[in-house]
Scaffold this active site. Structure first.
Site, PDB file in Angstrom:
ATOM      1  N   ASN A 126       4.440  80.208  29.672  1.00 50.52           N
ATOM      2  CA  ASN A 126       3.649  81.436  29.755  1.00 50.52           C
ATOM      3  C   ASN A 126       4.577  82.622  29.508  1.00 50.52           C
ATOM      4  O   ASN A 126       5.780  82.449  29.301  1.00 50.52           O
ATOM      5  CB  ASN A 126       2.949  81.527  31.111  1.00 50.52           C
ATOM      6  CG  ASN A 126       3.954  81.496  32.246  1.00 50.52           C
ATOM      7  OD1 ASN A 126       4.726  82.420  32.433  1.00 50.52           O
ATOM      8  ND2 ASN A 126       3.961  80.404  32.997  1.00 50.52           N
ATOM      9  N   PRO A 153       2.510  70.432  41.403  1.00 48.71           N
ATOM     10  CA  PRO A 153       2.472  70.735  42.837  1.00 48.71           C
ATOM     11  C   PRO A 153       2.433  72.248  43.049  1.00 48.71           C
ATOM     12  O   PRO A 153       2.994  73.000  42.250  1.00 48.71           O
ATOM     13  CB  PRO A 153       3.796  70.160  43.357  1.00 48.71           C
ATOM     14  CG  PRO A 153       4.680  70.086  42.154  1.00 48.71           C
ATOM     15  CD  PRO A 153       3.793  69.873  40.974  1.00 48.71           C
ATOM     16  N   ILE A 170       4.061  74.946  44.772  1.00 42.78           N
ATOM     17  CA  ILE A 170       5.362  75.070  45.453  1.00 42.78           C
ATOM     18  C   ILE A 170       5.240  75.960  46.682  1.00 42.78           C
ATOM     19  O   ILE A 170       5.712  75.616  47.769  1.00 42.78           O
ATOM     20  CB  ILE A 170       6.420  75.638  44.463  1.00 42.78           C
ATOM     21  CG1 ILE A 170       6.523  74.708  43.249  1.00 42.78           C
ATOM     22  CG2 ILE A 170       7.764  75.809  45.155  1.00 42.78           C
ATOM     23  CD1 ILE A 170       7.322  75.270  42.088  1.00 42.78           C
TER      24      ILE A 170
HETATM   25  N1  CTP Z   1       2.724  79.185  42.882  1.00 44.22           N
HETATM   26  C1  CTP Z   1       3.552  78.144  43.192  1.00 44.22           C
HETATM   27  N2  CTP Z   1       3.337  76.925  42.640  1.00 44.22           N
HETATM   28  C2  CTP Z   1       2.323  76.702  41.824  1.00 44.22           C
HETATM   29  C3  CTP Z   1       1.456  77.757  41.487  1.00 44.22           C
HETATM   30  C4  CTP Z   1       1.702  78.991  42.041  1.00 44.22           C
HETATM   31  O1  CTP Z   1       4.512  78.342  43.939  1.00 44.22           O
HETATM   32  N3  CTP Z   1       2.133  75.496  41.300  1.00 44.22           N
HETATM   33  C5  CTP Z   1       2.927  80.504  43.497  1.00 44.22           C
HETATM   34  C6  CTP Z   1       3.338  81.588  42.537  1.00 44.22           C
HETATM   35  O2  CTP Z   1       4.750  81.692  42.444  1.00 44.22           O
HETATM   36  C7  CTP Z   1       2.715  82.829  43.172  1.00 44.22           C
HETATM   37  C8  CTP Z   1       1.426  82.297  43.746  1.00 44.22           C
HETATM   38  O3  CTP Z   1       1.691  80.921  44.036  1.00 44.22           O
HETATM   39  O4  CTP Z   1       3.487  83.299  44.258  1.00 44.22           O
HETATM   40  C9  CTP Z   1       0.328  82.427  42.757  1.00 44.22           C
HETATM   41  O5  CTP Z   1      -0.740  81.671  43.161  1.00 44.22           O
HETATM   42  P1  CTP Z   1      -1.746  80.969  42.131  1.00 44.22           P
HETATM   43  O6  CTP Z   1      -2.964  80.637  42.901  1.00 44.22           O
HETATM   44  O7  CTP Z   1      -1.148  79.874  41.399  1.00 44.22           O
HETATM   45  O8  CTP Z   1      -1.948  82.120  41.150  1.00 44.22           O
HETATM   46  P2  CTP Z   1      -2.506  81.950  39.756  1.00 44.22           P
HETATM   47  O9  CTP Z   1      -1.787  80.918  38.955  1.00 44.22           O
HETATM   48  O10 CTP Z   1      -2.543  83.316  39.197  1.00 44.22           O
HETATM   49  O11 CTP Z   1      -3.904  81.342  40.166  1.00 44.22           O
HETATM   50  P3  CTP Z   1      -5.296  81.603  39.517  1.00 44.22           P
HETATM   51  O12 CTP Z   1      -5.122  81.148  38.126  1.00 44.22           O
HETATM   52  O13 CTP Z   1      -6.158  80.754  40.364  1.00 44.22           O
HETATM   53  O14 CTP Z   1      -5.512  83.055  39.707  1.00 44.22           O
END
Ligand code: CTP
Length: 405
Positions: A212, A309, A311
């Site tokens: 991304n 996962p 994180i």
């Molecule tokens: N995060 C993480 N591990 C993942 C996904 C996200 O640690 N696999 C963390 C990101 O670093 C950030 C937060 O969770 O701090 C973002 O949450 P997330 O729900 O994943 O945000 P988006 O990807 O923007 O979700 P959505 O597409 O549902 O808005």
């Protein structure tokens, strides 16, 4: 302009690294500092006063008895309104003099004459590895640290004399970063802060992948701000073009699984975990070990995906989790979505931003959301926002400490 309005005395002692003092003077000016160069007699063997005068815009001083100072007390006049004295390079001889309070020239005298409560002293040693490792030098350095002097470096590496080891002066940019940090409040002193940053790269085959457009700037700014606040910082970073902030340990990873593994290995000892990385939600279920070839005239093969996962959620679910902070990059309904993430992931704080405006930008507006409050952090450069977030984290850590006492 991190040093705007700061008055800095740049002391230069004798050593081959003195040529880097010109670059340092320039970098300090770029950050808005007023720089007064003071040289020792040995420094003049290595670098010309005319260069330093041109770069600082001020005459260079090197004589305790300089007749240009009206009352004849250059050591007082030059040290009184200084916010910091940076001696770079600091020779073994100068460190020894400093450790013993000797003052037989202008620089050593003005250092001794400084007002300690308003003028910090930073020294960047530069010398041959054997001189640095000598018991006498090490004894002097311990004494200087006990006296509250900040010793920057030295770095390891190739030396001008042809030998290799500790004793290289830090690079000018690193010295400037340490000086900027010296002016920040040490609100996270002794804390361990773990941060994820950047995008992840999920391999499809050896050359292609899912990723991304996260630049990593916000996570790196937070790593720098936490380090400036006195924390021991580990940055687990996906691929970015950014250099690790000075003083921050960086672990490079590609995919989410690798980031997850590295974070879990560090999470037990962390006081704070800040998840800034834009982690890919999915990865290729079975990445190919060889480059996938296109088959002319056929449809592309489907790409089965597996879920990565979470994180942040897995760290927050540990039996004794660190204080967890997440980010929410949203296109719409910022606060509502941030609150939902706060609850879903079980974290202390979510920082929300408008994703289209924030991606790759140097300045952002943020919204800080926790269980009871919503606070807008008005548009500012990412480093300034990072310092605001660090202050909010420090405040909550203190409250947490009080409630467990
Ligand atoms: N995060 C993480 N591990 C993942 C996904 C996200 O640690 N696999 C963390 C990101 O670093 C950030 C937060 O969770 O701090 C973002 O949450 P997330 O729900 O994943 O945000 P988006 O990807 O923007 O979700 P959505 O597409 O549902 O808005």
């Amino acid at each position: 302009m991190e040093l705007a309005g700061r008055k800095i005395v740049l002391g230069i002692t004798g050593g081959i690294a003195a040529y880097k003092a010109c670059e340092l003077a320039r970098r300090l000016r770029e950050q808005g500092a007023e720089v007064q160069a003071v040289m020792t007699a040995s420094a003049r063997q290595f670098v010309g006063a005319a260069s330093l005068q041109a770069l600082t815009g001020r005459p260079v001083f090197d004589d305790l008895w300089d007749a240009r100072v009206p009352d004849g007390m250059a050591h007082i006049a030059l040290s009184r309104d200084a916010d910091a004295i940076v001696v770079a390079p600091a020779s073994a001889n100068f460190l020894a003099k400093l450790a013993h309070g000797l003052c037989d020239d202008l620089l050593s005298t003005l250092v001794l004459a400084r007002r300690r409560e308003q003028c910090q002293l930073l020294v960047a040693p530069a010398m041959n590895v054997e001189m640095w490792e000598q018991a006498a030098t090490q004894r002097n350095v311990v004494q200087l640290l006990l006296d509250g002097v900040q010793v920057l470096g030295p770095a390891q590496g190739d030396q001008a004399c042809g030998e290799t080891g500790a004793g290289r002066m830090l690079e000018p940019d690193e010295i400037v970063a340490d000086l900027i940090a010296a002016f920040q409040p040490k609100i996270l002193r002794g804390r361990r802060v773990l941060i994820t940053a950047g995008p992840t790269f999920e391999a499809i085959d050896p050359v292609r992948g899912i990723t991304n457009r996260s630049s990593g700037k916000m996570g790196y700014a937070l790593a720098r701000a936490a380090h400036e606040a006195g924390a021991v910082v580990t940055l687990v970073s996906g691929p970015t073009g950014l250099a690790a902030p000075h003083g921050v340990a960086r672990i490079d990873v590609d995919g989410a699984a690798q980031m997850h593994e590295q974070v879990l290995a560090q999470a037990d000892t962390a006081d704070v975990f800040i998840a800034v990385a834009a982690v890919a939600d999915w990865r290729a279920a079975e990445p190919s070990t060889t480059k996938i070839k296109k088959q002319p005239g056929t449809q592309p093969a489907p790409l089965p995906l597996a879920t990565n996962p979470d994180i942040l959620a897995s760290v927050a679910a540990l039996p004794a989790p660190p204080l967890c902070v997440g980010f929410a990059a949203e296109s719409e309904r910022l606060v509502e979505n941030a609150r939902a993430k706060l609850a879903a992931k079980g974290v202390t704080m979510i920082i929300a931003n408008q994703v289209e405006a924030a991606l790759g930008a140097d300045a952002v507006e943020l919204v800080l959301v926790d269980a009871s409050t919503t606070r807008t952090l008005p548009m500012a450069p990412k480093l300034k926002q990072a310092r605001r977030i660090v202050a909010a984290i420090a405040q909550r850590l203190d409250t947490r400490m009080e409630s467990t006492q």
